[in-house]
Design a protein around this motif. Structure first.
Motif: not given
Length: 256
Positions: A190-192, A250-256
């Motif tokens: 989900y996140v890098s 980039a960092l927070i899952p499910f956040v655009f």
């Protein structure tokens, strides 16, 4: 015997918050120059093997609170909640000092960054240790307080994500390899910056469990320090790998 000075705690915590904002302003647009963001011309300058550098950098965060505890008279912590909070901080840095460095397969570490990282670990190790060992006052039932229990759960969740993500990153490289590959599995789906996300969650959990200005200042510093790095990692992956999953954040899952 050392005594609690609330003014010192406030001053050091405020300075840590200011350093966090400085980090954010320096590295939000341009990444810190090490690892995958290091310029080739800089790689010939002074550096230390990654395992040695991580050990030396993280060691003060474990040793300084241990020394403060040894200097305390009487040498004990009350109540149980306070002891547990000290153990959480010590547990993280025991892993970071005595376990993580001996498994990392990172590139050699620039001496300049090692110097500043070590200074920070001395500073923060003193601030968190000094507050918990000499200043913190908790009710006897603090370990049943919702702030402690919810913070502890967040801390354990974040540490689990962090350690698991480190393991996945290590498995990307065979011994001696220095090339970068796309991380797979775990929260990397989900996140890098899954490892960074875990550490941020961990220290905000610690701040909630501790419910103190020094801990919240440290959590804020962590967010401002490694949050931008996760963002730059994400951009690096998108530019370097044409098949990089576009759905990842980039960092927070499910956040655009």
């Amino acid at each position: 015997s050392m005594q609690c000075l609330p003014g010192l705690v406030l001053a050091l915590s405020s300075l840590l918050g200011a350093l966090a904002l400085l980090q954010l302003s320096l590295y939000l647009r341009v990444p810190s120059r090490y690892g995958k963001h290091e310029e080739r011309v800089a790689r010939a300058r002074g550096r230390l093997p990654a395992r040695c550098a991580w050990f030396l950098q993280e060691l003060p965060s474990f040793l300084v609170p241990a020394l403060l505890l040894a200097l305390r008279s009487p040498p004990r912590l009350e109540p149980l909640g306070c002891r547990l909070l000290c153990c959480l901080f010590g547990w993280h840095y025991f892993y970071r000092t005595f376990i993580y460095p001996f498994f990392t397969r990172g590139r050699p570490f620039p001496l300049q960054l090692l110097f500043f990282g070590t200074l920070f670990c001395i500073y923060n190790g003193f601030l968190q240790g000094y507050y918990l060992i000499y200043c913190a006052e908790y009710p006897n039932d603090w370990c049943t307080d919702i702030r402690f229990t919810s913070g502890l759960l967040l801390f354990l969740l974040g540490m689990g994500i962090n350690i698991h993500s480190d393991l996945l990153l290590r498995q990307l490289r065979k011994p001696g390899e220095v090339t970068y590959k796309i991380p797979q599995g775990g929260l990397f789906t989900y996140v890098s910056g899954a490892n960074y996300f875990g550490e941020i969650v961990e220290w905000f959990g610690f701040a909630i469990a501790t419910w103190s200005l020094p801990a919240f200042a440290f959590a804020f510093f962590t967010l401002c320090c490694i949050g931008p790095r996760a963002y730059h990692h994400h951009r690096y992956y998108l530019k370097t790998f044409t098949d990089y999953p576009k759905s990842r954040k980039a960092l927070i899952p499910f956040v655009f």
